[in-house]
Scaffold this active site. Structure first.
Site, PDB file in Angstrom:
ATOM      1  N   HIS A  89      -0.723 -24.571 -62.412  1.00 21.30           N
ATOM      2  CA  HIS A  89      -0.982 -25.925 -61.756  1.00 21.30           C
ATOM      3  C   HIS A  89      -2.290 -25.403 -60.753  1.00 21.30           C
ATOM      4  O   HIS A  89      -3.148 -26.156 -60.771  1.00 21.30           O
ATOM      5  CB  HIS A  89       0.022 -26.185 -60.861  1.00 21.30           C
ATOM      6  CG  HIS A  89      -0.042 -27.511 -60.053  1.00 21.30           C
ATOM      7  ND1 HIS A  89      -0.432 -28.709 -60.594  1.00 21.30           N
ATOM      8  CD2 HIS A  89      -0.408 -27.711 -58.645  1.00 21.30           C
ATOM      9  CE1 HIS A  89      -0.595 -29.652 -59.455  1.00 21.30           C
ATOM     10  NE2 HIS A  89      -0.546 -29.069 -58.512  1.00 21.30           N
ATOM     11  N   GLN A 128      -4.595 -23.333 -61.312  1.00 25.97           N
ATOM     12  CA  GLN A 128      -5.642 -23.046 -62.348  1.00 25.97           C
ATOM     13  C   GLN A 128      -6.217 -24.464 -62.781  1.00 25.97           C
ATOM     14  O   GLN A 128      -7.348 -24.623 -62.663  1.00 25.97           O
ATOM     15  CB  GLN A 128      -5.263 -22.163 -63.540  1.00 25.97           C
ATOM     16  CG  GLN A 128      -5.006 -20.565 -62.944  1.00 25.97           C
ATOM     17  CD  GLN A 128      -6.249 -20.136 -62.305  1.00 25.97           C
ATOM     18  OE1 GLN A 128      -6.229 -19.560 -61.185  1.00 25.97           O
ATOM     19  NE2 GLN A 128      -7.323 -20.076 -62.939  1.00 25.97           N
ATOM     20  N   ASP A 129      -5.442 -25.438 -63.199  1.00 28.48           N
ATOM     21  CA  ASP A 129      -5.854 -26.607 -63.664  1.00 28.48           C
ATOM     22  C   ASP A 129      -6.236 -27.611 -62.562  1.00 28.48           C
ATOM     23  O   ASP A 129      -7.422 -28.095 -62.665  1.00 28.48           O
ATOM     24  CB  ASP A 129      -4.313 -27.299 -64.086  1.00 28.48           C
ATOM     25  CG  ASP A 129      -4.578 -28.683 -64.696  1.00 28.48           C
ATOM     26  OD1 ASP A 129      -5.371 -29.048 -65.373  1.00 28.48           O
ATOM     27  OD2 ASP A 129      -3.894 -29.676 -64.094  1.00 28.48           O
ATOM     28  N   HIS A 130      -5.826 -27.402 -61.374  1.00 27.22           N
ATOM     29  CA  HIS A 130      -6.488 -28.056 -60.257  1.00 27.22           C
ATOM     30  C   HIS A 130      -7.855 -27.383 -60.094  1.00 27.22           C
ATOM     31  O   HIS A 130      -8.800 -28.296 -59.793  1.00 27.22           O
ATOM     32  CB  HIS A 130      -5.548 -27.473 -58.905  1.00 27.22           C
ATOM     33  CG  HIS A 130      -5.170 -28.879 -58.360  1.00 27.22           C
ATOM     34  ND1 HIS A 130      -4.488 -29.730 -58.717  1.00 27.22           N
ATOM     35  CD2 HIS A 130      -5.129 -29.055 -56.757  1.00 27.22           C
ATOM     36  CE1 HIS A 130      -4.129 -30.714 -57.785  1.00 27.22           C
ATOM     37  NE2 HIS A 130      -4.382 -30.286 -56.785  1.00 27.22           N
TER      38      HIS A 130
END
Length: 106
Positions: free
Chosen positions: A75, A77-79
């Site tokens: 999450h 890294q996605d952010h």
């Protein structure tokens, strides 16, 4: 700082950068280009903070420190990646709004 707090540093700073980038687009839409660029600069500072945390984690792993890949890390890294993309796109929006603003043309 424990692992979860470290990851939260990526999430918080990435989220702040994304929000400021979106604010920059709104400012540019209203013709406030100086304010839009200020927001982009603020977003860049937040991204730098998140990137430093990420870099520390990568360097630790390179030294052999085990890093669990948790859903929270994914999450984070996605952010971060989304925040970077939104900032890049915000720069493009600002340039487009400014280019098309007839009040700025001489």
């Amino acid at each position: 700082m424990d692992y979860q707090e470290t990851i939260m540093g990526i999430i918080v700073n990435g989220g702040n950068a994304r929000s400021k980038s979106m604010e920059a687009i709104s400012e540019a839409k209203e013709g406030n280009y100086d304010q839009a660029r200020k927001k982009i600069d603020e977003a860049a500072q937040d991204l730098a903070k998140a990137h430093r945390v990420q870099t520390d984690l990568i360097q630790g792993e390179a030294r052999g420190e085990n890093t669990d890949v948790t859903l929270l890390m994914v999450h984070a890294q996605d952010h971060l990646m989304n925040a970077m993309t939104v900032k890049d796109m915000a720069n493009e929006f600002i340039a487009l709004y400014e280019k098309n603003d007839t009040s700025c043309k001489k």
